[in-house]
Design a protein around this motif. Structure first.
Motif, PDB file in Angstrom:
ATOM      1  N   TYR A  76       0.831  -1.212   0.000  1.00  0.00           N
ATOM      2  CA  TYR A  76       0.000   0.000   0.000  1.00  0.00           C
ATOM      3  C   TYR A  76       0.868   1.265   0.000  1.00  0.00           C
ATOM      4  CZ  TYR A  76      -3.508   3.402   1.546  1.00  0.00           C
ATOM      5  OH  TYR A  76      -4.339   4.496   1.646  1.00  0.00           O
TER       6      TYR A  76
ATOM      7  N   ALA B 170      -6.221   0.013   4.161  1.00  0.00           N
ATOM      8  CA  ALA B 170      -5.110   0.252   5.086  1.00  0.00           C
ATOM      9  C   ALA B 170      -5.573   0.210   6.546  1.00  0.00           C
ATOM     10  CB  ALA B 170      -4.456   1.597   4.782  1.00  0.00           C
TER      11      ALA B 170
ATOM     12  N   GLY C 255      -0.750  -1.418  -4.561  1.00  0.00           N
ATOM     13  CA  GLY C 255      -1.570  -1.308  -3.359  1.00  0.00           C
ATOM     14  C   GLY C 255      -3.039  -1.089  -3.628  1.00  0.00           C
TER      15      GLY C 255
END
Length: 343
Positions: free
Chosen positions: A36, A182, A177
């Motif tokens: 990410y 996240a 990503g």
């Protein structure tokens, strides 16, 4: 005594499984977060995954330091480092069909910096013996205090600076990503850390119980039992990376984990308790084994910049010989190298 040892063994088995579970969450989250944030593979393995998978060792040091048994935590660090260098690359190499590819960056930066970390910690221990000797003991004994503990930490700061420079030069794949949540991955990472912390707390207590019942020095218990249990995350990360054809990340995790353990985990324990009195005659043979193991891995990686199945088998045999030596030295009179400090 038999019942207490049996219960302690059961606790070790259960907590080892908990460490494995927490580490699987941590490893998966670390990999996704690295993608990410666009980190290069070598940094992903040597810093993100390495610090994450080294959390059990760090937790062992913290828990043992707070419990007045820092020798277990320190022994776990040294034993885990030996396990990581010999067993994890061996398992990764044996369980994959092809040789594990290395790289010049891995060999000439990661491996050599790790060898520097080993040397720096040995020098730190030697300086403690020279400047803070402890009298009235049968063996050479020193006291490691907070100012000296800052030396390895400063060296790890240099390591992070070098990695930051590599990250700044890296051009990330913008699609790597994509689709990663996240926040969810940070949640998995924190949950994994919590599970590991609780499990390691019980693990240290069980190892301490067995050591006291058998009259074995806590440092030796850390080098063997605690080290094997806390090294599971590193093994998990490296083997998965090798199977996914990410050989550089697999090997970088091993070297990065050991660098973190030696330069950060042990000093953190000293910073917590203020000082630690250690037996230099017991520590140095283990550091000698770690140095030889590091040389073996470095030589294997430099040969064709790959780790072959035959080289993996040789590393595994070397670890089995190490375990046999520790058992013979502490449980019998066949070999007598380590000082008899347990009974």
């Amino acid at each position: 005594m038999v019942e207490s040892i049996g219960l302690a063994i059961g606790i070790i088995v259960v907590t080892t499984g908990a460490v494995w579970l927490g580490s699987s969450w941590l490893e998966s989250a670390s990999e996704d977060l690295s993608a990410y944030y666009g980190l290069p593979q070598v940094v992903q393995g040597s810093v993100v995954a390495a610090i994450g998978s080294s959390f059990p060792e760090l937790a062992t040091v913290v828990v043992s330091a707070l419990g007045g048994a820092l020798g277990i935590g320190t022994g776990a660090i040294v034993g885990s480092a030996i396990f990581n260098v010999l067993v994890i690359p061996a398992i990764a190499g044996i369980t994959t069909e092809e040789d594990i590819d290395a790289s010049r960056t891995l060999v000439y930066k990661e491996a050599q910096f790790y060898m520097l970390a080993v040397s720096a910690l040995v020098i730190t221990f030697a300086m403690a013996v020279i400047y803070e000797p402890v009298g009235g003991t049968e063996y050479i004994t020193g006291e490691l205090k907070r100012p000296l503990a800052l030396v390895p930490l400063a060296l790890y700061g240099l390591y992070l600076f070098i990695q930051a420079q590599d990250t700044a030069d890296h051009v990330a794949d913008p699609e790597a990503g994509a689709g990663i949540d996240a926040r969810r991955q940070w949640g998995y990472l924190l949950a994994g850390l919590l599970v590991i912390l609780v499990a390691v707390h019980e693990l240290v207590g069980a190892v301490e119980t067995i050591g006291a019942a058998l009259g074995v020095d806590e440092f030796i218990m850390g080098v063997t039992i605690a080290a094997g249990a806390t090294s599971l995350p590193d093994a998990l990360v490296s083997v998965r990376a090798a199977r996914d054809d990410r050989g550089v990340a697999s090997l970088a995790n091993v070297l990065g984990s050991n660098t973190f353990d030696l330069l950060v985990a042990i000093p953190v324990g000293v910073l917590i308790v203020g000082s630690w009195t250690f037996n230099f005659a017991l520590a140095i043979p283990m550091f000698a084994v770690l140095t030889l193991a590091t040389i073996m891995l470095f030589t294997a990686l430099r040969t064709d910049l790959a780790l072959s199945t035959a080289e993996s088998a040789a590393l595994l045999v070397a670890y089995l010989l190490f375990v046999a030596w520790v058992v013979l030295d502490t449980a019998t009179s066949v070999v007598s190298v380590l000082p008899e400090v347990g009974g």
